[in-house]
Design a protein around this motif. Structure first.
Motif, PDB file in Angstrom:
ATOM      1  N   LYS A  86       5.288  -6.218   0.028  1.00 49.39           N
ATOM      2  CA  LYS A  86       5.469  -4.808   0.158  1.00 49.39           C
ATOM      3  C   LYS A  86       5.749  -4.701   1.487  1.00 49.39           C
ATOM      4  O   LYS A  86       4.759  -4.916   2.636  1.00 49.39           O
ATOM      5  CB  LYS A  86       4.457  -4.072  -0.367  1.00 49.39           C
ATOM      6  CG  LYS A  86       4.613  -2.611  -0.600  1.00 49.39           C
ATOM      7  CD  LYS A  86       3.765  -1.763   0.693  1.00 49.39           C
ATOM      8  CE  LYS A  86       4.268  -0.502   0.980  1.00 49.39           C
ATOM      9  NZ  LYS A  86       3.198   0.130   2.192  1.00 49.39           N
ATOM     10  N   GLY A 112       1.581   7.564   0.628  1.00 51.57           N
ATOM     11  CA  GLY A 112       1.180   6.002   0.549  1.00 51.57           C
ATOM     12  C   GLY A 112       1.311   5.528  -0.655  1.00 51.57           C
ATOM     13  O   GLY A 112       1.050   4.405  -0.657  1.00 51.57           O
ATOM     14  N   ASP A 150       2.021   1.342  -1.728  1.00 49.95           N
ATOM     15  CA  ASP A 150       1.098   0.236  -1.860  1.00 49.95           C
ATOM     16  C   ASP A 150       0.719   0.074  -3.330  1.00 49.95           C
ATOM     17  O   ASP A 150       0.504  -1.018  -3.919  1.00 49.95           O
ATOM     18  CB  ASP A 150      -0.185   0.580  -1.381  1.00 49.95           C
ATOM     19  CG  ASP A 150       0.036   0.582   0.391  1.00 49.95           C
ATOM     20  OD1 ASP A 150       0.727  -0.171   0.844  1.00 49.95           O
ATOM     21  OD2 ASP A 150      -1.055   1.190   0.986  1.00 49.95           O
TER      22      ASP A 150
END
Ligand code: ASP
Ligand code: MG
Length: 418
Positions: free
Chosen positions: A7, A151, A154
């Motif tokens: 990632k 975010g 993730d």
């Protein structure tokens, strides 16, 4: 040969030259014989830019439309990265969340993942293709685009890794991994080779912001080994997994975390009778304010003092609420302080060792740092201290518990972390 999910966050794909660099990293993993599925974020700043555009039209943009808008950031990067890989002679294919049926609930803006069509991904992987998946986005059963919260890439990466049963989920970012404490406070902070999921959760929730907490929880739940490492510097980074040695080989303390966002509220002289904690904290909970630490004293004169901490953003509101209730609570006084911090020592090694707390208190007392509140769990000891002592406390503890980078001459006989 392993199956890897890699990632790359926004700063790692923030420009065309950075995307080229990411392509080279992916290619080098391929050349080592690994199968790679990539998950990317939007280019750095892009998600904010899109949100700002929406806010120019409406102060409260409709959540469904906002998700359609902000999910475009990741669609740009999957296409660009795939093009870069193809240009460099590799086979690659980009997929949006919808295309791999990354199904979520319908809570726009903070949707939770339900399932992923792993077959679609694995078919391409088997053909030798690098699959590039858009992070942060999913789709509902009815076909509406959703996003997973800021975010969230993730979490996308961990979910993809869990779905395809990857050997490791590598989170590439702009730091080299997880450190024993914040290197900005203690330059001697050491990069951890490994840490357990539970330690990472304690460290993350206390402010070591390398990874979205939700992603760590997800990885722990599905037993996906996670690795945090730098896009820009070579290195093995930090591996986050289960404590396979059962604490035997573990360092006593893995790290020292801290949280500057704390504020303390104290209410003194309330009657010491059943229900008082509820009467004090009930209105706070009703206002949707989260309480962290709580301490209640036993007093001799049938009254008690009660102290708790909240996020600094909730400080004024909490104080106001309690002042309003002071009379009905028969309190002597309601006061507060928003110049406090929480410092925590975290380590699964604590389970099998006594005396860590007392050593911590000794170290702080030697520095004449007053402890205002203490809380402990199996793998963590936290203290509340004055904000002005934060640096001093972190450095003193870091040194007292031997967390430093070993100096070159000591390295040979050092037994820690092999
Ligand atoms: N692009 C999204 C954000 O900025 C998701 C992510 O970067 O993980 O929050
Ligand atoms: Mg991120």
């Amino acid at each position: 040969m392993a199956l890897l999910v890699q990632k790359f966050g926004g700063t790692s794909v923030g420009s065309i030259s950075k995307i080229q660099h990411v392509a080279d990293k992916v290619i080098s993993a391929r050349e080592q014989g690994h199968d790679v599925v990539v998950v990317v974020s939007a280019m750095s700043g892009e998600t904010n830019r899109l949100i700002d555009l929406a806010k120019e039209i409406s102060t409260a943009p409709p959540p469904r439309e906002l998700d359609v808008l902000v999910s475009t950031g990741e669609q740009v990067t999957i296409a660009l990265l795939s093009m870069a890989l193809i240009e460099k002679g590799h086979s690659a294919c980009s997929y949006t969340g919808t295309q791999i049926s990354l199904l979520t609930d319908d809570v726009h803006g903070k949707a939770r993942i339900r399932s992923i069509n792993s077959e679609r991904i694995l078919t391409d992987v088997k053909k030798g293709c690098v699959v590039v998946v858009a992070g942060f986005q999913g789709v509902t059963d009815e076909g509406h685009i959703t996003t997973l919260g800021r975010g969230g890439s993730d979490t996308s990466a961990v979910a993809v890794a869990a779905a395809i049963n990857a050997d490791e989920c590598q989170i590439y970012t702009d730091v080299k991994g997880v450190y024993t404490t914040d290197p900005r406070i203690e330059p001697k902070a050491r990069l951890l080779k490994k840490i357990t999921f539970e330690e990472m959760l304690e460290m993350a929730s206390l402010g070591s912001k390398v990874l979205q907490i939700r992603a760590v929880e997800f990885a722990g739940k599905h037993n996906v080994p996670l690795r945090v490492l730098s896009t820009f510097e070579e290195g093995e980074g930090t591996l986050i997994n289960y404590d396979e040695e059962g604490g035997m080989e573990q360092a006593l303390i893995s790290g020292i975390a801290f949280n500057r966002d704390e504020a303390q509220i104290t209410i003194t002289g309330v009657p010491d009778k059943p229900g008082i904690a509820f009467q004090i904290l009930g209105p706070i909970a009703k206002a949707n304010i989260e309480v962290d630490m709580i301490v209640q004293n036993v007093a001799g004169d049938e009254t008690t003092d009660f102290t708790f901490t909240v996020h600094r953003n909730d400080y004024d509101r909490s104080l106001e609420i309690l002042k309003k209730h002071a009379v009905e609570l028969q309190a002597e006084d309601v006061s507060g302080d928003d110049t406090i911090v929480k410092v925590s020592m975290v380590g699964v090694g604590m389970r099998s060792h006594a005396g860590i707390a007392s050593k911590m208190f000794e170290v702080l007392s030697k520095e004449s740092i007053n402890i205002r509140m203490i809380s402990t769990s199996e793998i963590k000891i936290s203290v509340i201290i004055d904000e002005k002592y934060l640096e001093l406390a972190v450095r003193a503890l870091h040194s007292a518990f031997d967390l430093e980078e070993p100096s070159p001459q000591n390295e040979e006989n050092s037994l820690s972390e092999t």
